[in-house]
Design a protein around this motif. Structure first.
Motif, PDB file in Angstrom:
ATOM      1  N   ALA A  17       0.835  -1.205   0.000  1.00  0.00           N
ATOM      2  CA  ALA A  17       0.000   0.000   0.000  1.00  0.00           C
ATOM      3  C   ALA A  17       0.868   1.252   0.000  1.00  0.00           C
ATOM      4  O   ALA A  17       0.632   2.195  -0.775  1.00  0.00           O
ATOM      5  CB  ALA A  17      -0.932  -0.007   1.212  1.00  0.00           C
ATOM      6  N   LEU A  18       1.880   1.267   0.835  1.00  0.00           N
ATOM      7  CA  LEU A  18       2.760   2.433   0.930  1.00  0.00           C
ATOM      8  C   LEU A  18       3.615   2.592  -0.319  1.00  0.00           C
ATOM      9  O   LEU A  18       3.753   3.697  -0.866  1.00  0.00           O
ATOM     10  CB  LEU A  18       3.647   2.304   2.168  1.00  0.00           C
ATOM     11  N   ALA A  19       4.184   1.481  -0.794  1.00  0.00           N
ATOM     12  CA  ALA A  19       5.067   1.550  -1.956  1.00  0.00           C
ATOM     13  C   ALA A  19       4.312   1.915  -3.225  1.00  0.00           C
ATOM     14  O   ALA A  19       4.798   2.699  -4.050  1.00  0.00           O
ATOM     15  CB  ALA A  19       5.786   0.212  -2.133  1.00  0.00           C
ATOM     16  N   LEU A  20       3.113   1.353  -3.399  1.00  0.00           N
ATOM     17  CA  LEU A  20       2.314   1.669  -4.583  1.00  0.00           C
ATOM     18  C   LEU A  20       1.893   3.144  -4.581  1.00  0.00           C
ATOM     19  O   LEU A  20       1.891   3.802  -5.628  1.00  0.00           O
ATOM     20  CB  LEU A  20       1.078   0.765  -4.634  1.00  0.00           C
ATOM     21  N   THR A  21       1.556   3.655  -3.417  1.00  0.00           N
ATOM     22  CA  THR A  21       1.197   5.075  -3.307  1.00  0.00           C
ATOM     23  C   THR A  21       2.357   5.954  -3.742  1.00  0.00           C
ATOM     24  O   THR A  21       2.185   6.903  -4.518  1.00  0.00           O
ATOM     25  CB  THR A  21       0.785   5.413  -1.860  1.00  0.00           C
ATOM     26  N   ARG A  22       3.550   5.637  -3.265  1.00  0.00           N
ATOM     27  CA  ARG A  22       4.727   6.427  -3.622  1.00  0.00           C
ATOM     28  C   ARG A  22       5.057   6.325  -5.109  1.00  0.00           C
ATOM     29  O   ARG A  22       5.707   7.214  -5.664  1.00  0.00           O
ATOM     30  CB  ARG A  22       5.929   5.947  -2.799  1.00  0.00           C
ATOM     31  N   SER A  23       4.597   5.247  -5.738  1.00  0.00           N
ATOM     32  CA  SER A  23       4.899   5.032  -7.153  1.00  0.00           C
ATOM     33  C   SER A  23       3.813   5.550  -8.082  1.00  0.00           C
ATOM     34  O   SER A  23       3.857   5.314  -9.290  1.00  0.00           O
ATOM     35  CB  SER A  23       5.123   3.530  -7.404  1.00  0.00           C
ATOM     36  N   GLY A  24       2.804   6.235  -7.526  1.00  0.00           N
ATOM     37  CA  GLY A  24       1.809   6.874  -8.364  1.00  0.00           C
ATOM     38  C   GLY A  24       0.467   6.178  -8.458  1.00  0.00           C
ATOM     39  O   GLY A  24      -0.463   6.704  -9.080  1.00  0.00           O
ATOM     40  N   PHE A  25       0.337   4.979  -7.886  1.00  0.00           N
ATOM     41  CA  PHE A  25      -0.966   4.315  -7.870  1.00  0.00           C
ATOM     42  C   PHE A  25      -1.871   4.993  -6.833  1.00  0.00           C
ATOM     43  O   PHE A  25      -1.390   5.566  -5.852  1.00  0.00           O
ATOM     44  CB  PHE A  25      -0.814   2.836  -7.528  1.00  0.00           C
ATOM     45  N   VAL A  26      -3.169   4.903  -7.064  1.00  0.00           N
ATOM     46  CA  VAL A  26      -4.131   5.486  -6.117  1.00  0.00           C
ATOM     47  C   VAL A  26      -4.720   4.358  -5.287  1.00  0.00           C
ATOM     48  O   VAL A  26      -5.554   3.574  -5.770  1.00  0.00           O
ATOM     49  CB  VAL A  26      -5.249   6.247  -6.858  1.00  0.00           C
ATOM     50  N   VAL A  27      -4.276   4.237  -4.060  1.00  0.00           N
ATOM     51  CA  VAL A  27      -4.776   3.191  -3.166  1.00  0.00           C
ATOM     52  C   VAL A  27      -6.065   3.700  -2.528  1.00  0.00           C
ATOM     53  O   VAL A  27      -6.049   4.592  -1.681  1.00  0.00           O
ATOM     54  CB  VAL A  27      -3.732   2.826  -2.091  1.00  0.00           C
ATOM     55  N   GLU A  28      -7.189   3.126  -2.951  1.00  0.00           N
ATOM     56  CA  GLU A  28      -8.502   3.642  -2.528  1.00  0.00           C
ATOM     57  C   GLU A  28      -9.097   2.887  -1.350  1.00  0.00           C
ATOM     58  O   GLU A  28      -9.805   3.488  -0.530  1.00  0.00           O
ATOM     59  CB  GLU A  28      -9.480   3.583  -3.704  1.00  0.00           C
ATOM     60  N   ASN A  29      -8.836   1.566  -1.270  1.00  0.00           N
ATOM     61  CA  ASN A  29      -9.481   0.762  -0.229  1.00  0.00           C
ATOM     62  C   ASN A  29      -8.459  -0.129   0.477  1.00  0.00           C
ATOM     63  O   ASN A  29      -7.663  -0.813  -0.180  1.00  0.00           O
ATOM     64  CB  ASN A  29     -10.571  -0.131  -0.834  1.00  0.00           C
ATOM     65  N   LEU A  30      -8.517  -0.120   1.795  1.00  0.00           N
ATOM     66  CA  LEU A  30      -7.710  -1.025   2.611  1.00  0.00           C
ATOM     67  C   LEU A  30      -8.667  -1.906   3.398  1.00  0.00           C
ATOM     68  O   LEU A  30      -9.402  -1.411   4.263  1.00  0.00           O
ATOM     69  CB  LEU A  30      -6.805  -0.243   3.566  1.00  0.00           C
TER      70      LEU A  30
END
Length: 292
Positions: A17-30
């Motif tokens: 979740a953290l790495a994908l966010t930093r790479s430009g993905f939009v993490v919408e649901n956890l």
């Protein structure tokens, strides 16, 4: 960029979740089981993702879904999703030993499915989020899913590779041997050095481990082998056994004996003295019989 839902916010799920966010993905649901961990992860994600209890049956309207739960739960999660999804997202699980076939219910409703397993040890999500750079990612599944998984790995700074689906369990056994079993082996070494009265065994042995790993970066396993078995030193081997019989558990001694046989095979390939190798092999067999 693509939107993401992550089911299972533990060590790997949180790190992704953290790495994908930093790479430009939009993490919408956890989707979480432990709200405290999920909240701590969400607090580090600027777009304020939704926190959803794992008991809820929710239609996750994102481009990609990652299932990062423990292996025994993956099939049940896939079944639950297949009953509520209205869209057809890409769905990946992150198990090392299970293939994408476990997601068959999602494939049946038209989702592209695959597995993506980062070959790295993640002991907590916050440190783990920084370790994907240079990591190899084992990927397999539907063609379109494999293509996307490779793009995801590359975006995280990783190096994707594929294997035949049927070899996932063997691949994972290799990973466990190289990582989890390394920890168990190190624990046995700590038992031995602690029996010598040494209290800071970790600090003393870690530089040795690091130097061995460094050797493996440029040498074959045979070339990197050093010590008693590389020399086929039967006298040192006997001294080891005598001391272990008096000072450590049978478990630690048996680990030493099993690996001794493997080390001898490497030494043999390197041209160590055949007579000395034969002597040590006989004594390993005798020692194993004594412990039965």
């Amino acid at each position: 960029m693509q939107s993401v839902s992550i089911i299972g916010i533990g060590r790997l799920g949180g790190a992704l979740a953290l790495a994908l966010t930093r790479s430009g993905f939009v993490v919408e649901n956890l989707i979480f089981r432990r709200s405290e961990t999920a909240a701590a992860i969400a607090n580090k994600i600027p777009n304020d993702p939704k926190l959803i209890d794992s008991t809820a049956a929710v239609d996750l309207k994102t481009d990609i879904i990652f299932i990062t739960t423990p292996d025994p739960e993956i099939e049940a999660v896939a079944l639950k999703l297949s009953n509520v999804l209205t869209g057809r997202p890409f769905v990946f699980h992150t198990s090392g030993s299970l293939s994408s076939k476990i997601l068959y219910k999602l494939r049946e409703i038209g989702c592209e499915t695959g597995s993506i397993h980062p070959l790295i040890s993640v002991s907590d999500p916050f440190r783990g989020a920084n370790r994907f750079e240079g990591t190899y990612f084992c990927i397999e599944g539907d063609d379109a899913a494999v293509k996307l998984a490779g793009e995801i790995a590359n975006t995280l700074g990783g190096l994707p590779f594929t294997i035949d689906t049927r070899f996932k369990p063997l691949y994972h056994a290799s990973a466990v041997t190289a990582s989890g079993h390394l920890v168990a082996l190190f624990d046995a070494a700590l038992e031995m050095i602690a029996a010598c009265g040494v209290k800071n065994g970790v600090k003393i042995l870690l530089p040795l481990v690091r130097s061995t790993v460094a050797n493996l970066e440029t040498q074959t396993t045979g070339e990197a082998l050093t010590g008693t078995f590389a020399r086929a030193d039967a006298y040192a081997f006997r001294r080891h056994l005598e001391s272990m019989e008096q000072n450590v558990t049978d478990g630690a001694r048996n680990i030493y004996l099993e690996l001794a046989a493997r080390s001898l095979a490497l030494a043999e390939l390197n041209g160590a003295n055949a007579g000395d190798i034969a002597t040590i092999r006989r004594e390993i067999s005798i020692a194993k019989r004594k412990s039965e």
